[in-house]
Design a protein around this motif. Structure first.
Motif, PDB file in Angstrom:
ATOM      1  N   TYR A 225     -14.391  10.577 -33.104  1.00 49.76           N
ATOM      2  CA  TYR A 225     -15.457  10.157 -34.010  1.00 49.76           C
ATOM      3  C   TYR A 225     -15.807  11.368 -34.872  1.00 49.76           C
ATOM      4  N   LEU A 226     -15.706  11.235 -36.162  1.00 51.80           N
ATOM      5  CA  LEU A 226     -16.014  12.307 -37.090  1.00 51.80           C
ATOM      6  C   LEU A 226     -17.203  11.860 -37.939  1.00 51.80           C
ATOM      7  N   MET A 227     -18.291  12.644 -37.936  1.00 49.82           N
ATOM      8  CA  MET A 227     -19.508  12.185 -38.605  1.00 49.82           C
ATOM      9  C   MET A 227     -20.143  13.285 -39.428  1.00 49.82           C
ATOM     10  N   PHE A 228     -20.893  12.870 -40.437  1.00 48.92           N
ATOM     11  CA  PHE A 228     -21.589  13.832 -41.294  1.00 48.92           C
ATOM     12  C   PHE A 228     -22.718  13.127 -42.040  1.00 48.92           C
ATOM     13  N   ASP A 229     -23.714  13.921 -42.451  1.00 45.38           N
ATOM     14  CA  ASP A 229     -24.854  13.393 -43.185  1.00 45.38           C
ATOM     15  C   ASP A 229     -24.442  12.948 -44.580  1.00 45.38           C
ATOM     16  N   THR A 230     -24.961  11.796 -44.992  1.00 46.17           N
ATOM     17  CA  THR A 230     -24.785  11.306 -46.364  1.00 46.17           C
ATOM     18  C   THR A 230     -26.121  10.729 -46.822  1.00 46.17           C
ATOM     19  N   PRO A 231     -27.010  11.599 -47.307  1.00 37.99           N
ATOM     20  CA  PRO A 231     -28.325  11.115 -47.742  1.00 37.99           C
ATOM     21  C   PRO A 231     -28.245   9.980 -48.750  1.00 37.99           C
ATOM     22  N   GLU A 232     -27.212  10.016 -49.604  1.00 38.81           N
ATOM     23  CA  GLU A 232     -26.944   8.933 -50.545  1.00 38.81           C
ATOM     24  C   GLU A 232     -25.644   8.239 -50.141  1.00 38.81           C
ATOM     25  N   PRO A 233     -25.556   6.933 -50.370  1.00 36.59           N
ATOM     26  CA  PRO A 233     -24.323   6.210 -50.019  1.00 36.59           C
ATOM     27  C   PRO A 233     -23.089   6.841 -50.669  1.00 36.59           C
ATOM     28  N   VAL A 234     -21.998   6.912 -49.917  1.00 39.27           N
ATOM     29  CA  VAL A 234     -20.747   7.464 -50.421  1.00 39.27           C
ATOM     30  C   VAL A 234     -20.054   6.420 -51.288  1.00 39.27           C
ATOM     31  N   ASP A 235     -19.631   6.837 -52.467  1.00 40.49           N
ATOM     32  CA  ASP A 235     -18.921   5.944 -53.382  1.00 40.49           C
ATOM     33  C   ASP A 235     -17.421   6.030 -53.091  1.00 40.49           C
ATOM     34  N   TYR A 236     -16.855   4.962 -52.535  1.00 43.27           N
ATOM     35  CA  TYR A 236     -15.439   4.981 -52.198  1.00 43.27           C
ATOM     36  C   TYR A 236     -14.881   3.565 -52.176  1.00 43.27           C
ATOM     37  N   ASP A 237     -13.578   3.476 -52.232  1.00 43.20           N
ATOM     38  CA  ASP A 237     -12.867   2.207 -52.185  1.00 43.20           C
ATOM     39  C   ASP A 237     -12.595   1.863 -50.723  1.00 43.20           C
ATOM     40  N   HIS A 238     -13.089   0.716 -50.275  1.00 46.94           N
ATOM     41  CA  HIS A 238     -12.941   0.340 -48.870  1.00 46.94           C
ATOM     42  C   HIS A 238     -11.499   0.086 -48.460  1.00 46.94           C
ATOM     43  N   ARG A 239     -10.600  -0.060 -49.444  1.00 50.70           N
ATOM     44  CA  ARG A 239      -9.196  -0.299 -49.108  1.00 50.70           C
ATOM     45  C   ARG A 239      -8.335   0.946 -49.318  1.00 50.70           C
ATOM     46  N   VAL A 241      -7.531   4.002 -47.858  1.00 55.15           N
ATOM     47  CA  VAL A 241      -7.675   4.786 -46.635  1.00 55.15           C
ATOM     48  C   VAL A 241      -7.368   6.254 -46.879  1.00 55.15           C
ATOM     49  N   ALA A 242      -6.364   6.540 -47.693  1.00 52.77           N
ATOM     50  CA  ALA A 242      -6.035   7.936 -47.984  1.00 52.77           C
ATOM     51  C   ALA A 242      -7.212   8.641 -48.651  1.00 52.77           C
ATOM     52  N   GLY A 243      -7.882   7.957 -49.557  1.00 54.32           N
ATOM     53  CA  GLY A 243      -9.057   8.526 -50.198  1.00 54.32           C
ATOM     54  C   GLY A 243     -10.188   8.758 -49.217  1.00 54.32           C
ATOM     55  N   GLN A 244     -10.351   7.846 -48.264  1.00 57.91           N
ATOM     56  CA  GLN A 244     -11.384   7.996 -47.241  1.00 57.91           C
ATOM     57  C   GLN A 244     -11.103   9.217 -46.364  1.00 57.91           C
ATOM     58  N   LYS A 245      -9.844   9.426 -46.034  1.00 55.33           N
ATOM     59  CA  LYS A 245      -9.484  10.584 -45.215  1.00 55.33           C
ATOM     60  C   LYS A 245      -9.837  11.888 -45.921  1.00 55.33           C
ATOM     61  N   GLU A 264      -7.010  17.188 -39.318  1.00 58.85           N
ATOM     62  CA  GLU A 264      -5.581  16.946 -39.527  1.00 58.85           C
ATOM     63  C   GLU A 264      -5.097  15.737 -38.739  1.00 58.85           C
ATOM     64  N   TYR A 265      -5.597  15.574 -37.518  1.00 60.23           N
ATOM     65  CA  TYR A 265      -5.246  14.370 -36.768  1.00 60.23           C
ATOM     66  C   TYR A 265      -5.748  13.121 -37.503  1.00 60.23           C
ATOM     67  N   GLY A 266      -6.926  13.225 -38.093  1.00 58.77           N
ATOM     68  CA  GLY A 266      -7.449  12.108 -38.860  1.00 58.77           C
ATOM     69  C   GLY A 266      -6.564  11.760 -40.034  1.00 58.77           C
ATOM     70  N   ARG A 267      -6.060  12.770 -40.727  1.00 61.19           N
ATOM     71  CA  ARG A 267      -5.165  12.536 -41.850  1.00 61.19           C
ATOM     72  C   ARG A 267      -3.900  11.791 -41.416  1.00 61.19           C
ATOM     73  N   ALA A 268      -3.439  12.070 -40.204  1.00 64.41           N
ATOM     74  CA  ALA A 268      -2.194  11.467 -39.725  1.00 64.41           C
ATOM     75  C   ALA A 268      -2.394  10.118 -39.043  1.00 64.41           C
ATOM     76  N   ALA A 269      -3.636   9.749 -38.749  1.00 62.55           N
ATOM     77  CA  ALA A 269      -3.917   8.542 -37.962  1.00 62.55           C
ATOM     78  C   ALA A 269      -3.530   7.278 -38.719  1.00 62.55           C
ATOM     79  N   THR A 270      -2.978   6.318 -37.984  1.00 57.70           N
ATOM     80  CA  THR A 270      -2.592   5.031 -38.583  1.00 57.70           C
ATOM     81  C   THR A 270      -3.658   3.964 -38.396  1.00 57.70           C
ATOM     82  N   ASP A 271      -4.718   4.280 -37.641  1.00 54.55           N
ATOM     83  CA  ASP A 271      -5.789   3.310 -37.417  1.00 54.55           C
ATOM     84  C   ASP A 271      -7.142   3.881 -37.861  1.00 54.55           C
ATOM     85  N   PHE A 272      -7.116   4.680 -38.914  1.00 55.27           N
ATOM     86  CA  PHE A 272      -8.302   5.369 -39.416  1.00 55.27           C
ATOM     87  C   PHE A 272      -9.298   4.359 -39.984  1.00 55.27           C
ATOM     88  N   TYR A 273     -10.542   4.469 -39.538  1.00 56.02           N
ATOM     89  CA  TYR A 273     -11.616   3.599 -40.031  1.00 56.02           C
ATOM     90  C   TYR A 273     -12.782   4.464 -40.463  1.00 56.02           C
TER      91      TYR A 273
END
Length: 402
Positions: A225-239, A241-245, A264-273
């Motif tokens: 689980y990788l987490m961080f503060d985002t006081p404002e909603p993050v603008d990203y494309d839900h589809r 995944v590479a951009g989300q990583k 780096e493990y997150g970048r390589a993950a095939t089930d990244f959410y």
């Protein structure tokens, strides 16, 4: 009995659970899911309190317990990996270890429920609802594949970013409330050698930036689980995944503990959410012949620890009220909402209050050890009280139309 042909959008937890109960009452159910197959991965989720009663009535409780994560406890470590807090009484993901609650991987629970319904439910994987139009008698649905079909009722069980809700109720932005945290979950190697254990780390620059790693599947892998503060909603494309990583990698840059390796493990993950911790607040959970269940209608966010339980309970109550009303969707949808709205609201409020208290008390803690204890211990008693504040009704077998 009326309205016996029902379409459910979403095949994670709420959708297959609703399909289970509806088919038990004799309804003809189709489930459509955008993913080409049941989705792998996801966080460890919890079946608690009244949801345990629902699972038992479904006949899957023994299977859930057999696939439990079996956590023995957890540690919190500092930037050098030194343990600063340890407990064998609870975990940050699953709560009290001496409770009857079941912690299970999301994909395991989804598979158990889907397998239990596969002989009675029509599943359409790799497709989704493109448009729907309803009138007094039916709902006409056009799928992205071009397929066109007609149903009596439609249930949106398609999560925080529900496509069904968007089509019928309006844009997500009208109903979503962000809680100021974003989180990614993925499968990684058990590189820490954890034995039914989890380790949590907060990066030393304050806030909620950090990670939690727990062993999974009898220690053969781990979930991160990788987490961080985002006081404002993050603008990203839900589809995208590479951009989300890359969003996660930028947010968690730094040498603290094992963060570079986890990125780096997150970048390589095939089930990244990846998503923000957020809630959904609606004035009504239904509109005409369309109804929402689980996160689509009343998401409490991962901070509530009750998303899966609310999905199971919501599916049980919605199906039960439909059967009790003889298929009268107006009466059933109103009864479903009356039965669960207060409980859903209590779980949402608990998540907000506990998160606020964690932030405040961590900032006031004298040292890192005290701050770690705050993160794990805050709101334990209040949480248990909210979970136990609802008891599921017994709809019985008398409403079956078979």
């Amino acid at each position: 009995m009326t309205n016996t042909k029902i379409l459910i959008s979403g095949a994670s937890i709420a959708g297959p659970a609703l399909a289970h109960w509806l088919t038990r009452y004799g309804y003809a159910v189709t489930v459509v899911e955008r993913a080409p197959a049941p989705r792998p991965g996801g966080q460890a989720i919890d079946v608690r309190g009244p949801a345990l009663d629902v699972a038992e009535r479904m006949g899957i409780l023994d299977a859930l317990r057999a696939h439990s994560t079996g956590m023995r406890g957890m540690s919190v470590v500092d930037a050098d990996g030194t343990e600063i807090y340890r407990t064998e009484e609870r975990t940050v993901s699953g709560g009290d270890l001496d409770s009857p609650d079941v912690e299970i991987l999301r994909d395991d629970l989804a598979r158990i429920i889907t397998d239990a319904t596969s002989g009675d439910v029509e599943y359409l994987f790799g497709d989704s609802i493109a448009a729907l139009e309803q009138d007094a008698d039916e709902v006409r649905v056009v799928f992205e594949s071009g397929l066109e079909r007609t149903f009596d009722l439609v249930a949106g069980a398609d999560g925080l970013h529900s496509n069904t809700r968007r089509l019928v109720f309006g844009p997500t932005e009208r109903f979503i409330r962000h809680l100021g945290i974003s989180m990614a979950v993925c499968t990684v190697p058990n590189f820490l050698g954890l034995d039914h254990w989890q380790v949590m780390h907060q990066m030393p620059d304050g806030g909620m930036r950090g990670a939690m790693v727990m062993s999974a599947r009898d220690n053969t892998e781990a979930r991160a689980y990788l987490m961080f503060d985002t006081p404002e909603p993050v603008d990203y494309d839900h589809r995208d995944v590479a951009g989300q990583k890359e969003i996660v990698a930028r947010a968690l840059a730094g040498d603290s503990w094992e963060m570079p390796r986890l990125v780096e493990y997150g970048r390589a993950a095939t089930d990244f959410y990846f998503d923000s911790a957020a809630q959904i607040h609606l004035d009504s959970w239904s509109r005409g012949r369309v109804v929402l269940v689980g996160d689509a209608g009343y998401c409490g966010s991962p901070m509530s620890g009750q998303g899966t339980s609310m999905a199971l309970i919501g599916a049980y109550v919605l199906a039960g009220e439909l059967a009790a009303a003889g298929g009268d969707h107006r009466a059933a949808f109103a009864a479903y909402e009356k039965e669960l709205r207060d409980y859903a609201r209590a779980n949402q409020e608990m998540a907000v209050v506990n998160l606020r208290e964690r932030r405040a008390q961590s900032g006031e803690a004298e040292d890192a050890s005290a701050a770690a204890e705050v993160l794990v211990e805050t709101g334990v008693a209040e949480f248990a009280q909210v979970v136990a504040s609802y008891s599921v009704k017994d709809y019985g077998p008398d409403h079956s139309i078979r």
